[in-house]
Scaffold this motif. Structure first.
Motif, short mmCIF file in Angstrom:
data_model
loop_
_atom_site.label_atom_id
_atom_site.label_comp_id
_atom_site.label_asym_id
_atom_site.label_seq_id
_atom_site.Cartn_x
_atom_site.Cartn_y
_atom_site.Cartn_z
N GLU A 1 -7.72 -31.76 -9.56
CA GLU A 1 -6.88 -30.72 -10.16
C GLU A 1 -7.71 -29.49 -10.52
O GLU A 1 -7.27 -28.35 -10.33
N THR A 2 -8.92 -29.71 -11.04
CA THR A 2 -9.78 -28.59 -11.38
C THR A 2 -10.18 -27.81 -10.13
O THR A 2 -10.20 -26.57 -10.13
N ARG A 3 -10.49 -28.53 -9.04
CA ARG A 3 -10.85 -27.84 -7.80
C ARG A 3 -9.67 -27.05 -7.26
O ARG A 3 -9.85 -25.93 -6.74
N GLU A 4 -8.47 -27.59 -7.39
CA GLU A 4 -7.28 -26.86 -6.94
C GLU A 4 -7.05 -25.62 -7.79
O GLU A 4 -6.69 -24.55 -7.26
N MET A 5 -7.28 -25.74 -9.09
CA MET A 5 -7.12 -24.58 -9.97
C MET A 5 -8.14 -23.50 -9.64
O MET A 5 -7.83 -22.30 -9.68
N LYS A 6 -9.37 -23.90 -9.30
CA LYS A 6 -10.38 -22.91 -8.92
C LYS A 6 -9.98 -22.20 -7.63
O LYS A 6 -10.19 -20.99 -7.49
N ALA A 7 -9.41 -22.95 -6.69
CA ALA A 7 -8.97 -22.33 -5.44
C ALA A 7 -7.83 -21.34 -5.70
O ALA A 7 -7.80 -20.24 -5.12
N VAL A 8 -6.90 -21.71 -6.59
CA VAL A 8 -5.81 -20.80 -6.95
C VAL A 8 -6.36 -19.55 -7.64
O VAL A 8 -5.89 -18.42 -7.41
N GLU A 9 -7.35 -19.76 -8.50
CA GLU A 9 -7.96 -18.61 -9.19
C GLU A 9 -8.62 -17.66 -8.20
O GLU A 9 -8.48 -16.43 -8.33
N GLN A 10 -9.34 -18.21 -7.24
CA GLN A 10 -9.96 -17.35 -6.22
C GLN A 10 -8.91 -16.62 -5.40
O GLN A 10 -9.09 -15.44 -5.05
N ALA A 11 -7.80 -17.29 -5.10
CA ALA A 11 -6.74 -16.64 -4.33
C ALA A 11 -6.08 -15.52 -5.14
O ALA A 11 -5.72 -14.47 -4.59
N ASN A 12 -5.93 -15.72 -6.44
CA ASN A 12 -5.33 -14.68 -7.29
C ASN A 12 -6.25 -13.49 -7.48
O ASN A 12 -5.79 -12.38 -7.79
N LYS A 13 -7.54 -13.68 -7.30
CA LYS A 13 -8.48 -12.56 -7.43
C LYS A 13 -8.49 -11.67 -6.20
O LYS A 13 -8.95 -10.52 -6.28
N LEU A 14 -8.01 -12.19 -5.08
CA LEU A 14 -8.07 -11.41 -3.84
C LEU A 14 -7.29 -10.10 -3.91
O LEU A 14 -7.79 -9.07 -3.45
N PRO A 15 -6.04 -10.08 -4.44
CA PRO A 15 -5.34 -8.78 -4.49
C PRO A 15 -6.08 -7.73 -5.30
O PRO A 15 -6.10 -6.55 -4.91
N VAL A 16 -6.70 -8.15 -6.41
CA VAL A 16 -7.45 -7.19 -7.22
C VAL A 16 -8.65 -6.66 -6.45
O VAL A 16 -8.93 -5.45 -6.45
N LYS A 17 -9.37 -7.56 -5.78
CA LYS A 17 -10.53 -7.10 -5.01
C LYS A 17 -10.10 -6.22 -3.85
O LYS A 17 -10.75 -5.21 -3.55
N MET A 18 -8.99 -6.59 -3.19
CA MET A 18 -8.52 -5.78 -2.07
C MET A 18 -8.04 -4.42 -2.53
O MET A 18 -8.22 -3.42 -1.84
N SER A 19 -7.42 -4.37 -3.70
CA SER A 19 -6.94 -3.07 -4.21
C SER A 19 -8.11 -2.14 -4.49
O SER A 19 -8.01 -0.93 -4.24
N GLY A 20 -9.21 -2.69 -5.00
CA GLY A 20 -10.38 -1.85 -5.24
C GLY A 20 -10.95 -1.29 -3.94
O GLY A 20 -11.31 -0.11 -3.86
N VAL A 21 -11.03 -2.14 -2.92
CA VAL A 21 -11.54 -1.67 -1.63
C VAL A 21 -10.60 -0.65 -1.01
O VAL A 21 -11.02 0.40 -0.49
N MET A 22 -9.29 -0.93 -1.06
CA MET A 22 -8.32 0.00 -0.48
C MET A 22 -8.33 1.33 -1.23
O MET A 22 -8.22 2.40 -0.60
N ALA A 23 -8.47 1.25 -2.55
CA ALA A 23 -8.51 2.51 -3.32
C ALA A 23 -9.74 3.33 -2.97
O ALA A 23 -9.67 4.56 -2.82
N SER A 24 -10.88 2.67 -2.84
CA SER A 24 -12.10 3.41 -2.50
C SER A 24 -12.03 4.00 -1.11
O SER A 24 -12.67 5.03 -0.83
N MET A 25 -11.27 3.38 -0.21
CA MET A 25 -11.14 3.91 1.14
C MET A 25 -10.05 4.97 1.26
O MET A 25 -10.18 5.94 2.02
N MET A 26 -8.97 4.81 0.52
CA MET A 26 -7.81 5.70 0.67
C MET A 26 -7.87 6.92 -0.22
O MET A 26 -7.37 7.99 0.16
N LEU A 27 -8.46 6.80 -1.40
CA LEU A 27 -8.47 7.94 -2.33
C LEU A 27 -9.21 9.15 -1.77
O LEU A 27 -8.72 10.29 -1.93
#
Length: 326
Positions: free
Chosen positions: A279-305
């Motif tokens: 269960e802990t490993r599954e929660m870590k995987a979910v946490e990493q997946a939830n961090k992806l939109p934030v990381k992608m938004s930073g990259v997209m903002a740095s490229m698009m702005l």
């Protein structure tokens, strides 16, 4: 041949039976002598070599911390605390030899010397017009001061590269252990439920995981080798957890120690802990997946702005330049 057959009728049935039995025993002895070990013997020989690397088993009798003597006083740290920290990093990277720390500092020292020597040798060959063309372009127009600066940079790079490599190896090994530890606990739980003892189960799991997850296999077999050498089981388990540097391994050592101390079922405790780890490993995987939109938004903002600012402000800046330029 006729004489031999003529003698056979004169032999009694008992004598002929004894000769036949003797012939069978002689044939069987010759077969087992020249046919080599059977499957059972090969399997038994394989099982006797499963308590870790023989070199590491010999190292169990050797002290890990050595006071630097002679030339190594200039290489190794003087304080025992610093040596213990570096030794722990090396053990977490999988280098458990008593001479691992000495070899690490020696390699780093030799690398720091070899780097600038190579640079200065290449610069000298370039000055003598003896350097091959693919390398001569790097030293084209370089002054002696520039070569000395490049050699100094090479010293720093070669000196810190082994440390960076060691840290990366520690992280990779810890990740392997974290990913494979729940499966190892499942195998331990199955083995204990099948009626095997804890030590036998741990050895068996170490054998099975030798190809799938070598770090866990090495740690399990090393722990059992220490126990067979006479070390206390609790100390061996906590030492294994310290070597891995993984929180799950420390919790596993505490779980086994408490189960053996209070007499509770190890199988049920391992089952509950393995479920919790999954269960802990599954929660870590979910946490990493939830961090992806934030990381992608930073990259997209740095490229698009920048492009957005150029499109929106570009015409205005050009107009101001035309007006105030006139």
């Amino acid at each position: 041949m006729d004489t031999l057959f003529s003698l056979l009728p004169d032999l009694s049935p008992f004598t002929m039976l004894m000769l036949a039995v003797a012939g069978i025993f002689i044939g069987a002895a010759a077969h087992f002598t020249f046919s080599g070990p059977g499957a059972a013997a090969e399997r038994l020989a394989h099982l006797t070599k499963t308590y870790g690397d023989p070199g590491r088993r010999i190292d169990l009798r050797t002290a890990r911390d050595h006071t630097p003597e002679g030339v190594f006083k200039a290489l190794l740290p003087d304080t025992k605390t610093e040596r213990a920290q570096i030794q722990l990093q090396l053990r977490r990277a999988g280098f458990d030899s008593p001479h691992a720390m000495r070899n690490f500092f020696l390699i780093r020292f030799l690398a720091a010397i070899a780097g600038p020597l190579i640079v200065m040798s290449m610069y000298g060959l370039h000055q003598a017009a003896a350097l091959p063309d693919p390398f001569a372009s790097y030293f084209q127009g370089m002054s002696p001061l520039g070569a000395a600066q490049l050699a100094a940079i090479t010293v720093a790079v070669c000196f810190y590269t082994p440390t960076i490599w060691l840290n990366r190896k520690v992280k990779a090994r810890k990740m392997q252990i974290e990913q494979g530890f729940p499966n190892a606990l499942d195998l331990l739980q199955i083995s204990t439920e099948a009626g095997m003892g804890f030590d036998t189960s741990m050895t068996r799991v170490g054998q099975v995981l030798a190809e799938v997850c070598p770090p866990i296999s090495e740690e399990f077999l090393m722990c059992q080798a220490e126990i067979l050498a006479g070390r206390d089981r609790q100390e061996a388990l906590f030492d294994m957890a310290e070597r891995t540097g993984v929180e799950e391994a420390m919790s596993f050592a505490q779980l086994i120690s408490q189960s053996m101390e209070f007499g509770t079922s190890i199988s049920s405790a391992l089952n509950a802990y393995a479920k919790e780890m999954r269960e802990t490993r599954e929660m870590k995987a979910v946490e990493q997946a939830n961090k992806l939109p934030v990381k992608m938004s930073g990259v997209m903002a740095s490229m698009m702005l920048p492009a957005l600012f150029l499109i929106t402000l570009g015409p205005t800046i050009l107009r101001y330049m035309q007006v105030f330029g006139d």
